[in-house]
Design a protein around this motif. Structure first.
Motif, PDB file in Angstrom:
ATOM      1  N   VAL A 276     -11.400  -6.683   2.945  1.00  0.00           N
ATOM      2  CA  VAL A 276     -11.654  -5.844   2.645  1.00  0.00           C
ATOM      3  C   VAL A 276     -11.452  -4.676   3.684  1.00  0.00           C
ATOM      4  CG1 VAL A 276     -13.378  -3.091   2.074  1.00  0.00           C
ATOM      5  CG2 VAL A 276     -13.875  -5.228   1.056  1.00  0.00           C
ATOM      6  N   HIS A 277     -10.234  -4.632   2.929  1.00  0.00           N
ATOM      7  CA  HIS A 277      -8.685  -3.744   4.242  1.00  0.00           C
ATOM      8  C   HIS A 277      -9.887  -2.659   4.680  1.00  0.00           C
ATOM      9  CE1 HIS A 277      -6.486  -6.536   2.562  1.00  0.00           C
ATOM     10  NE2 HIS A 277      -5.274  -6.564   3.541  1.00  0.00           N
ATOM     11  N   VAL A 278      -9.617  -1.801   6.188  1.00  0.00           N
ATOM     12  CA  VAL A 278      -9.986  -0.602   6.168  1.00  0.00           C
ATOM     13  C   VAL A 278      -9.029   0.546   7.228  1.00  0.00           C
ATOM     14  CG1 VAL A 278     -12.158  -1.141   6.850  1.00  0.00           C
ATOM     15  CG2 VAL A 278     -10.554  -1.996   8.775  1.00  0.00           C
ATOM     16  N   LEU A 279      -9.210   1.371   7.950  1.00  0.00           N
ATOM     17  CA  LEU A 279      -8.270   2.246   7.969  1.00  0.00           C
ATOM     18  C   LEU A 279      -8.935   2.310   9.690  1.00  0.00           C
ATOM     19  CD1 LEU A 279      -6.566   4.575   5.586  1.00  0.00           C
ATOM     20  CD2 LEU A 279      -6.229   2.732   6.328  1.00  0.00           C
ATOM     21  N   GLN A 280      -8.219   1.967  10.407  1.00  0.00           N
ATOM     22  CA  GLN A 280      -8.415   2.446  12.232  1.00  0.00           C
ATOM     23  C   GLN A 280      -8.019   3.658  12.634  1.00  0.00           C
ATOM     24  OE1 GLN A 280      -8.100  -0.447  14.798  1.00  0.00           O
ATOM     25  NE2 GLN A 280      -9.653  -0.446  16.218  1.00  0.00           N
ATOM     26  N   PRO A 281      -8.214   4.594  13.388  1.00  0.00           N
ATOM     27  CA  PRO A 281      -7.273   5.645  14.135  1.00  0.00           C
ATOM     28  C   PRO A 281      -6.741   4.746  14.934  1.00  0.00           C
ATOM     29  CG  PRO A 281      -9.563   6.717  13.191  1.00  0.00           C
ATOM     30  CD  PRO A 281      -9.743   4.675  12.476  1.00  0.00           C
ATOM     31  N   LEU A 282      -5.435   5.541  15.147  1.00  0.00           N
ATOM     32  CA  LEU A 282      -5.260   5.124  15.858  1.00  0.00           C
ATOM     33  C   LEU A 282      -6.323   4.916  17.773  1.00  0.00           C
ATOM     34  CD1 LEU A 282      -1.819   4.200  17.072  1.00  0.00           C
ATOM     35  CD2 LEU A 282      -1.284   6.379  16.923  1.00  0.00           C
ATOM     36  N   THR A 283      -6.304   5.943  17.942  1.00  0.00           N
ATOM     37  CA  THR A 283      -6.948   6.870  19.251  1.00  0.00           C
ATOM     38  C   THR A 283      -8.163   5.856  19.233  1.00  0.00           C
ATOM     39  OG1 THR A 283      -7.791   8.461  17.388  1.00  0.00           O
ATOM     40  CG2 THR A 283      -5.930   8.668  18.839  1.00  0.00           C
TER      41      THR A 283
ATOM     42  N   LYS B  29      -8.245   3.035  -2.757  1.00  0.00           N
ATOM     43  CA  LYS B  29      -6.857   2.263  -3.317  1.00  0.00           C
ATOM     44  C   LYS B  29      -6.485   1.251  -2.459  1.00  0.00           C
ATOM     45  CE  LYS B  29      -6.277   7.831  -4.525  1.00  0.00           C
ATOM     46  NZ  LYS B  29      -5.579   8.551  -4.341  1.00  0.00           N
ATOM     47  N   MET B  30      -6.488   0.945  -1.401  1.00  0.00           N
ATOM     48  CA  MET B  30      -6.367  -0.323  -0.668  1.00  0.00           C
ATOM     49  C   MET B  30      -6.360  -2.033  -1.618  1.00  0.00           C
ATOM     50  SD  MET B  30      -5.601   1.542   2.851  1.00  0.00           S
ATOM     51  CE  MET B  30      -5.872  -0.865   3.781  1.00  0.00           C
ATOM     52  N   LYS B  31      -8.274  -1.526  -1.676  1.00  0.00           N
ATOM     53  CA  LYS B  31      -8.539  -2.343  -2.006  1.00  0.00           C
ATOM     54  C   LYS B  31      -8.310  -2.665  -3.494  1.00  0.00           C
ATOM     55  CE  LYS B  31     -13.664  -3.682  -2.663  1.00  0.00           C
ATOM     56  NZ  LYS B  31     -13.861  -4.079  -4.112  1.00  0.00           N
ATOM     57  N   GLN B  32      -8.104  -1.469  -4.639  1.00  0.00           N
ATOM     58  CA  GLN B  32      -7.540  -1.747  -5.098  1.00  0.00           C
ATOM     59  C   GLN B  32      -6.606  -2.415  -6.345  1.00  0.00           C
ATOM     60  OE1 GLN B  32      -7.900   2.250  -7.150  1.00  0.00           O
ATOM     61  NE2 GLN B  32      -9.728   2.560  -7.835  1.00  0.00           N
ATOM     62  N   VAL B  33      -5.704  -1.935  -4.974  1.00  0.00           N
ATOM     63  CA  VAL B  33      -4.341  -2.856  -5.017  1.00  0.00           C
ATOM     64  C   VAL B  33      -4.152  -4.459  -4.265  1.00  0.00           C
ATOM     65  CG1 VAL B  33      -1.905  -2.760  -3.464  1.00  0.00           C
ATOM     66  CG2 VAL B  33      -2.657  -0.591  -4.294  1.00  0.00           C
ATOM     67  N   TYR B  34      -5.001  -5.093  -3.369  1.00  0.00           N
ATOM     68  CA  TYR B  34      -4.782  -5.826  -2.794  1.00  0.00           C
ATOM     69  C   TYR B  34      -5.727  -6.695  -3.705  1.00  0.00           C
ATOM     70  CZ  TYR B  34      -7.133  -9.644  -0.126  1.00  0.00           C
ATOM     71  OH  TYR B  34      -7.545 -10.970   0.114  1.00  0.00           O
ATOM     72  N   GLU B  35      -6.792  -6.205  -4.799  1.00  0.00           N
ATOM     73  CA  GLU B  35      -7.085  -7.132  -5.709  1.00  0.00           C
ATOM     74  C   GLU B  35      -6.482  -7.500  -7.428  1.00  0.00           C
ATOM     75  OE1 GLU B  35     -10.830  -4.847  -6.351  1.00  0.00           O
ATOM     76  OE2 GLU B  35     -12.308  -5.957  -5.149  1.00  0.00           O
ATOM     77  N   LYS B  36      -5.421  -6.260  -7.239  1.00  0.00           N
ATOM     78  CA  LYS B  36      -4.711  -6.511  -8.321  1.00  0.00           C
ATOM     79  C   LYS B  36      -3.538  -7.438  -7.528  1.00  0.00           C
ATOM     80  CE  LYS B  36      -1.206  -4.607 -11.417  1.00  0.00           C
ATOM     81  NZ  LYS B  36      -0.285  -2.963 -11.546  1.00  0.00           N
ATOM     82  N   GLU B  37      -2.825  -7.264  -6.492  1.00  0.00           N
ATOM     83  CA  GLU B  37      -1.321  -8.065  -6.314  1.00  0.00           C
ATOM     84  C   GLU B  37      -1.761  -9.208  -5.870  1.00  0.00           C
ATOM     85  OE1 GLU B  37       1.272  -5.951  -4.063  1.00  0.00           O
ATOM     86  OE2 GLU B  37       0.963  -3.953  -5.544  1.00  0.00           O
TER      87      GLU B  37
ATOM     88  N   PHE C  70       1.343  -1.311  -0.082  1.00  0.00           N
ATOM     89  CA  PHE C  70       0.024  -0.123  -0.066  1.00  0.00           C
ATOM     90  C   PHE C  70       0.953   1.256  -0.075  1.00  0.00           C
ATOM     91  CE2 PHE C  70      -2.680  -2.748   2.212  1.00  0.00           C
ATOM     92  CZ  PHE C  70      -3.769  -2.940   1.273  1.00  0.00           C
ATOM     93  N   HIS C  71       2.581   0.738   0.597  1.00  0.00           N
ATOM     94  CA  HIS C  71       2.781   2.033   0.480  1.00  0.00           C
ATOM     95  C   HIS C  71       3.559   2.603  -0.708  1.00  0.00           C
ATOM     96  CE1 HIS C  71       7.227   4.036   1.605  1.00  0.00           C
ATOM     97  NE2 HIS C  71       6.131   4.977   1.679  1.00  0.00           N
ATOM     98  N   ALA C  72       3.673   1.460  -1.607  1.00  0.00           N
ATOM     99  CA  ALA C  72       4.475   1.863  -2.964  1.00  0.00           C
ATOM    100  C   ALA C  72       3.479   2.335  -4.103  1.00  0.00           C
ATOM    101  CB  ALA C  72       5.225   0.271  -3.162  1.00  0.00           C
ATOM    102  N   ALA C  73       1.694   1.918  -3.766  1.00  0.00           N
ATOM    103  CA  ALA C  73       0.801   2.486  -4.485  1.00  0.00           C
ATOM    104  C   ALA C  73       0.395   2.729  -4.640  1.00  0.00           C
ATOM    105  CB  ALA C  73       0.336   0.478  -4.690  1.00  0.00           C
ATOM    106  N   VAL C  74      -0.190   4.051  -3.554  1.00  0.00           N
ATOM    107  CA  VAL C  74      -1.005   4.348  -2.391  1.00  0.00           C
ATOM    108  C   VAL C  74      -0.453   5.812  -2.611  1.00  0.00           C
ATOM    109  CG1 VAL C  74      -2.883   5.209  -1.124  1.00  0.00           C
ATOM    110  CG2 VAL C  74      -3.042   3.031  -1.756  1.00  0.00           C
ATOM    111  N   PRO C  75      -0.619   6.600  -3.101  1.00  0.00           N
ATOM    112  CA  PRO C  75       0.279   8.015  -2.942  1.00  0.00           C
ATOM    113  C   PRO C  75       0.395   9.184  -1.227  1.00  0.00           C
ATOM    114  CG  PRO C  75      -1.017   8.480  -5.137  1.00  0.00           C
ATOM    115  CD  PRO C  75      -1.142   7.680  -4.411  1.00  0.00           C
ATOM    116  N   GLU C  76      -1.028   8.631  -0.685  1.00  0.00           N
ATOM    117  CA  GLU C  76      -1.254   9.040  -0.114  1.00  0.00           C
ATOM    118  C   GLU C  76      -0.512   8.850   1.437  1.00  0.00           C
ATOM    119  OE1 GLU C  76      -5.327  10.127  -2.696  1.00  0.00           O
ATOM    120  OE2 GLU C  76      -3.281   8.237  -1.985  1.00  0.00           O
ATOM    121  N   VAL C  77      -0.248   7.574   1.345  1.00  0.00           N
ATOM    122  CA  VAL C  77      -0.028   6.857   2.598  1.00  0.00           C
ATOM    123  C   VAL C  77       2.023   6.879   2.161  1.00  0.00           C
ATOM    124  CG1 VAL C  77       1.357   4.602   3.664  1.00  0.00           C
ATOM    125  CG2 VAL C  77      -0.897   4.425   2.692  1.00  0.00           C
TER     126      VAL C  77
END
Length: 793
Positions: free
Chosen positions: A261-268, A234-242, A86-93
């Motif tokens: 399906v991957h989700v983002l959970q705030p640290l707090t 974008k994470m969903k697209q990366v996962y389905e591809k790779e 996700f770091h490599a393919a998603v610019p916001e990460v």
């Protein structure tokens, strides 16, 4: 003018010491409870917020989706690939950090201890704010054989913090290997989900199926202003591809029809999450329900304290008739009187606040132990907390004093001077007493039910005998080593049975009755397991060394497995682990169901195997209860002889079982103290009301006694009105308590049955305590000399 108000208020409070003491004590208990709960909830909400960039740090979680779109399961973990992909393919990460925790053994000199070690990517200290006393954050975890330790660990192991370059010996592959200390960090804050003493570089052991693994935490730092929903898409697209090949292989090999399906959970959000919980090394997972319950109890106590204040102040107005009348005659207006009475209220609140601070400081160590916190009174000194308590002070003083001030300041001066104060209808006072005791009774009933359920969890028959059984933890215990340990231990007559089983809970699936797929708990044991725990085999036979094929082709199942499979004759049935090169096992026995899980979980299907390909993790020893100390000494010596490079650690099975109910044990204590507080505060309020009621009817009691009335009749006269209100409060509280208890018990598949006796006991307890409280003052008034009572009037 203000000085006059202050002097007048102080004189009035000192002239009525009992009244003032009752109000101060009641309010202080209520305020102390509120302070403790505010401290608790503030700590709960402050978790992980000390990181500078916390608003941009998220943990990657996942949802497993069924073909119909429903969610099968959720988790807050990933495998190795998600972070870097996700770091490599998603610019916001912006960056990622993988983190997990594992228990291993540490050797320092001749001492061996068991430690929780974190493993993380090398940029861990760049993303999270854990300051280093020594070492460089950017490079501290750069070398595979480097390690960072906490200040506390450095002091414990070396007696100093200047330890850069020294070696730490951690066990890997049954050998203690040296790790160079490249950093020493400050101790982790108490309100951190990440609490490490040792952190080492993460060793990535990825393979083609790593997309399907979920065993570690992956944190990502997003660019400021990034849209979370866009990033997840974008994470969903990366996962389905790779992960396409992994997804296809899983569908074929394991008949897996779900999608991820991957989700983002705030640290707090991690600390209080009930879905994506703190695990894999993260600490202090909590439930927001605890805060709600504690806040409810504190609100009850504070409300009851305020009710006391209102009731006592209004009731006392009959003794302030001349004072109020004279103030009005000489020109005092309603505004001035309200200021006077509100001043009294706030002065009492101030005294109660000061006493509450003393109480909080006194009980804080016990409260910390009860709540598993490390709270300090100094936490009250930050701006937000000071404002919170200032608001609490103002609101409490206003709630407790406004209505009495409004009522008292509205009396007619002439009537006050000639006829005293006539309160007229006292429905509000009666209603407040009913509400007060209804809340108290509700908590008493809740306490009885929580206490009964806890005792049920601890004392119910589990279907096996856990008494005098010792658990010895030994990760990676092979069948050969287990047999060697067993042989040596059984040489001592105080050792009755020795067995072994897998170290943790493992679930898997297999095909039964053709192509039907079944899920179950998968246990690896030896032939002594069932005899050791006295678990009966109800059909077929136990494993036996007389059948050499038992280790490779035989399994035993429990009754629930048979029921779920729909087998009428389970012996000889086949279980096919098709994903293991079509491994097939034959059922040779059925054991009676037993509670291998805590009683808040239902008994599930189990399969037992003796497969030599699967290591054990625990050795189980039943000892002679008459020679416990001798047996434990012998077990430790034998273990150290057989495994000289391993840490010996044992625990009684009964204690391990009780740990499952730590939360219930804690809430049993919380409810008991909450109920005790509410009853105590209600009773001191009731005592104050009875004092005023007795004073108000002094002349009447005197006349009745002169005319021949008995002491018992006088006592009955003073207590019957209060008793009616108490009974009414019981009638209100009982249905509410029954409904709430029934809903709470649904959380437990195995629980007590509600019965009338529990509620009757609570009702009798409340009535008796109330009567004792009221009767004390009633007897005192009834025993007074009637002549003295009439003269005093």
């Amino acid at each position: 003018m203000l000085q006059h108000y202050f002097k007048s208020t102080l004189r009035n409070l000192l002239r009525n010491k009992i009244y003032s003491a009752i109000n101060v004590i009641g309010l202080s208990l209520g305020l102390a409870s509120a302070m403790l709960i505010i401290l608790y909830t503030n700590d709960e909400l402050s978790y992980d917020r000390f990181h500078a960039n916390v608003s941009n740090i998220y943990r990657i979680g996942h949802n497993r989706i069924n073909p119909d779109g429903s969610i099968e399961s959720r988790g807050g973990n990933t495998g190795y690939f998600q972070g870097p992909s996700f770091h490599a393919a998603v610019p916001e990460v912006k960056s990622f950090v993988r983190l997990t925790g594992y228990v291993t053994e540490l050797k320092q000199g001749s001492e061996i201890t068991s430690e929780l070690v974190y493993a993380a990517d090398s940029n861990f200290f760049s993303v999270f704010d854990f300051p280093l006393i020594s070492g460089a954050p950017q490079t501290a975890l750069g070398d595979p054989r480097s390690v960072v330790i906490s200040e506390a660990m450095a002091l414990r192991l070396f007696g100093k913090t200047d330890v850069l370059g020294m070696d730490l010996y951690l066990k890997a592959n049954n050998v203690f290997e040296p790790y160079a200390i490249t950093g020493v960090s400050r101790n982790c804050p108490d309100n951190s989900s990440i609490k490490f003493n040792i952190i080492a570089p993460l060793k990535v052991d990825a393979n083609d199926e790593s997309w399907a693994d979920f065993f570690l935490n992956t944190f990502v730092e997003l660019e400021a202003g990034a849209n979370v929903n866009d990033v997840e898409a974008k994470m969903k697209q990366v996962y389905e591809k790779e992960a396409r090949e992994t997804i296809l292989n899983s569908a074929v090999k394991y008949n897996n029809k779900t999608s991820i399906v991957h989700v983002l959970q705030p640290l707090t959000d991690i600390h209080l999450s009930k879905i994506y919980k703190a695990d894999n090394g993260l600490k202090d997972a909590s439930d927001p329900m605890y805060s709600y319950i504690l806040s409810g109890i504190a609100l009850f106590i504070l409300l009851i304290a305020c009710i006391n204040f209102v009731n006592l102040t209004i009731a006392r107005s009959v003794k302030r008739a001349k004072e109020i009348g004279i103030r009005k005659v000489v020109g005092g207006d309603k505004r001035q009187l309200m200021i006077q009475f509100l001043g009294e209220s706030y002065l009492l609140c101030l005294a109660a606040f000061l006493l509450a601070l003393v109480l909080v400081q006194t009980v804080l160590p016990f409260f910390n132990q009860l709540s598993n916190k490390v709270l300090f009174l100094s936490y009250l000194l930050n701006v937000r907390m000071v404002l919170a308590y200032a608001g609490l002070f103002l609101i409490t003083g206003m709630l407790a004093g406004f209505y009495p001030a409004m009522i008292l300041s509205g009396y007619h001066p002439v009537r006050s001077l000639y006829n005293g104060l006539k309160l007229g209808k006292v429905n509000l006072q009666k209603g407040l007493i009913v509400l007060q005791f209804a809340l108290s009774t509700l908590l008493v009933m809740a306490t009885i039910i929580v206490y009964s359920q806890f005792n049920y969890l601890i004392n119910t028959d589990l279907g096996y005998d856990q008494d005098n059984v010792i658990i010895i933890r030994k990760p990676g215990l092979t069948h050969r080593d287990a047999n060697l340990l067993k042989t040596e231990l059984l040489k001592n007559p105080d050792i009755l049975y020795v067995s072994a089983r897998n170290g943790g809970r493992e679930g898997t699936s297999a095909k039964i009755s053709g192509d039907i797929e079944a899920e179950f708990d998968y246990e690896t044991i030896d032939e002594s397991y069932f005899p050791l725990y006295k678990i009966p085999v109800v059909q077929g036979r136990n494993f036996s060394s007389k059948f050499p094929s038992d280790g490779t082709h035989a399994i035993i199942v429990n009754e629930t497995f048979v029921k779920n499979a729909g087998w009428k004759d389970p012996i000889g049935q086949e279980v096919n682990f098709w994903y293991r090169n079509q491994e097939k096992y034959t059922v040779v026995g059925v054991v009676k169901d037993y509670h291998y899980l805590p009683l808040n979980q239902e008994i599930g299907p189990q399969i037992f195997t003796m497969s030599p390909a699967r290591d054990y993790g625990l050795a189980l020893v039943r000892i002679n209860p008459d020679h416990v100390a001798d047996a434990l000494t012998y077990i430790q010596k034998t273990f150290n002889k057989v495994f000289p490079m391993s840490l010996y650690q044992h625990e009684f099975k009964t204690l391990e079982y009780q740990k499952n109910y730590n939360a219930e044990a804690k809430w049993k204590k919380v409810m008991m103290f909450g109920a005790g507080f509410t009853i105590f505060i209600s009773c001191i309020g009731l005592f104050g009301m009875s004092v005023l009621a007795a004073e108000k009817r002094t002349k009447e009691i005197g006349i009745r006694k002169v005319l021949g009335s008995s002491v018992a009749a006088a006592v009955t006269l003073l207590t019957k009105d209060f008793l009616k209100l108490i009974v009414l409060s019981l009638l209100i509280a009982m249905p509410a308590a029954w409904q709430l208890a029934a809903q709470w018990l649904q959380y437990y598949p195995y629980h007590i049955q509600l019965n009338a006796f529990m509620f009757a006991f609570a009702a009798v307890f409340v009535v008796v305590v109330s009567l004792v409280t009221v009767s004390f003052q009633a007897f005192k008034a009834a025993w007074e000399n009637p002549v003295k009572a009439l003269r005093s009037e």
